[in-house]
Write a protein that holds these residues in place. Structure first.
Motif, short mmCIF file in Angstrom:
data_model
loop_
_atom_site.label_atom_id
_atom_site.label_comp_id
_atom_site.label_asym_id
_atom_site.label_seq_id
_atom_site.Cartn_x
_atom_site.Cartn_y
_atom_site.Cartn_z
N MET A 1 0.84 -1.19 0.00
CA MET A 1 0.00 0.00 0.00
C MET A 1 0.89 1.25 0.00
N SER A 2 0.53 2.25 -0.76
CA SER A 2 1.30 3.47 -0.91
C SER A 2 1.54 4.22 0.40
N ILE A 3 0.52 4.30 1.24
CA ILE A 3 0.69 5.02 2.51
C ILE A 3 1.81 4.39 3.33
N GLU A 4 1.94 3.07 3.24
CA GLU A 4 3.00 2.38 3.99
C GLU A 4 4.38 2.73 3.43
N LYS A 5 4.50 2.86 2.12
CA LYS A 5 5.76 3.29 1.51
C LYS A 5 6.11 4.70 1.97
N VAL A 6 5.12 5.58 2.01
CA VAL A 6 5.36 6.96 2.44
C VAL A 6 5.68 7.00 3.92
N ARG A 7 4.99 6.18 4.71
CA ARG A 7 5.27 6.13 6.15
C ARG A 7 6.73 5.70 6.38
N ALA A 8 7.19 4.68 5.65
CA ALA A 8 8.58 4.23 5.77
C ALA A 8 9.55 5.32 5.31
N TYR A 9 9.18 6.01 4.24
CA TYR A 9 9.99 7.11 3.71
C TYR A 9 10.19 8.18 4.79
N PHE A 10 9.10 8.56 5.46
CA PHE A 10 9.20 9.59 6.50
C PHE A 10 9.78 9.04 7.80
N LYS A 11 9.62 7.76 8.06
CA LYS A 11 10.23 7.16 9.26
C LYS A 11 11.75 7.28 9.18
N ALA A 12 12.30 7.08 7.98
CA ALA A 12 13.74 7.20 7.78
C ALA A 12 14.22 8.64 8.02
N ARG A 13 13.30 9.56 8.02
CA ARG A 13 13.61 10.98 8.23
C ARG A 13 13.09 11.47 9.60
N ASN A 14 12.67 10.53 10.44
CA ASN A 14 12.11 10.83 11.77
C ASN A 14 10.93 11.79 11.70
N MET A 15 10.08 11.60 10.69
CA MET A 15 8.93 12.49 10.49
C MET A 15 7.62 11.74 10.36
N GLU A 16 7.61 10.41 10.56
CA GLU A 16 6.39 9.64 10.32
C GLU A 16 5.23 10.07 11.21
N ASP A 17 5.52 10.62 12.38
CA ASP A 17 4.44 11.06 13.27
C ASP A 17 3.75 12.33 12.78
N GLN A 18 4.26 12.95 11.73
CA GLN A 18 3.64 14.15 11.17
C GLN A 18 2.59 13.84 10.11
N ILE A 19 2.52 12.58 9.68
CA ILE A 19 1.52 12.20 8.68
C ILE A 19 0.14 12.25 9.31
N LEU A 20 -0.78 12.90 8.62
CA LEU A 20 -2.17 13.01 9.06
C LEU A 20 -3.01 12.03 8.27
N GLU A 21 -3.87 11.27 8.97
CA GLU A 21 -4.81 10.38 8.29
C GLU A 21 -6.22 10.76 8.72
N PHE A 22 -7.13 10.71 7.77
CA PHE A 22 -8.50 11.17 7.99
C PHE A 22 -9.50 10.03 7.89
#
Length: 156
Positions: A1-22
Motif C-alpha cells: 500500500m502506498s501510505i506504507e511506503k510513504v510512512r517508511a519514507y518519513f520514518k527514515a527521516r524521523n517524520m512519520e508522526d507528522q503524517i495526518l490520516e482522515f
C-alpha cells in the motif's frame, strides 16, 4: 500500500508522526481542504504527466491550473496527464494519493512557483485520506527525486 511506503519514507527521516490520516476522503483538492478545514490553495496537489517516455510530477498550489504554453515551453511537449489506470504502476501511488514522496525510480518531481507564496502546504501521503503539513523549504528538502522549481501554472 502506498501510505506504507510513504510512512517508511518519513520514518527514515524521523517524520512519520507528522503524517495526518482522515476518516474521510482527501482525494481531491476540495475534499482535502474540507478534511483539513483550510483553504484549497494550501493543498499541494501533485499532477502526473508523460513527457516523451518519462513520467514527471508537478506539485502545485491547489487553486492553480497548468498553463499549456508555459508547460510546452519548459518541457518541449504538450501537457499530457497520465491515465488514472497507469498512475500506480508508473509513479508508485494511485490517483487520489499521488504525492512527491516514495515515488518510483526514474520519476522526476518538480515544484511549481505557485507554492512559494505560502508558509506551508499540505501534500498527500500516498493514500486518498492522508496529508502532511510542510513548510516550503521542508517540502523541497523532503521531495523524492527533486528535479527543481518550474513556472508552469496560471496564477489566479
Amino acid at each position: 500500500m502506498s501510505i506504507e511506503k510513504v510512512r517508511a519514507y518519513f520514518k527514515a527521516r524521523n517524520m512519520e508522526d507528522q503524517i495526518l490520516e482522515f476518516d474521510v476522503s482527501s482525494a481531491t483538492v476540495e475534499l482535502a481542504a474540507k478534511a483539513l478545514n483550510c483553504d484549497g490553495s494550501l493543498i499541494a496537489k501533485t499532477l502526473s504527466f508523460a513527457v516523451h517516455d518519462d513520467v514527471i510530477l508537478i506539485v502545485a498550489a491547489g487553486d492553480v491550473k497548468i498553463d499549456n504554453h508555459k508547460y510546452k515551453t519548459r518541457f518541449g511537449v504538450k501537457a499530457k496527464m497520465l491515465a488514472a489506470e497507469d498512475a500506480e504502476r508508473l509513479i508508485g501511488h494511485a490517483v487520489g494519493g499521488v504525492c512527491p514522496f516514495a515515488v518510483n525510480e526514474g520519476v522526476q518531481v518538480f515544484l511549481d512557483e505557485s507554492l512559494k507564496c505560502f508558509e506551508y502546504v499540505y501534500p498527500a501521503c500516498g493514500s486518498s485520506n492522508s496529508a502532511i503539513k510542510l513548510t516550503i523549504p521542508e517540502l523541497e528538502k523532503q521531495t523524492d527525486h527533486f528535479a527543481g522549481w518550474v513556472d508552469v501554472c496560471k496564477l489566479k
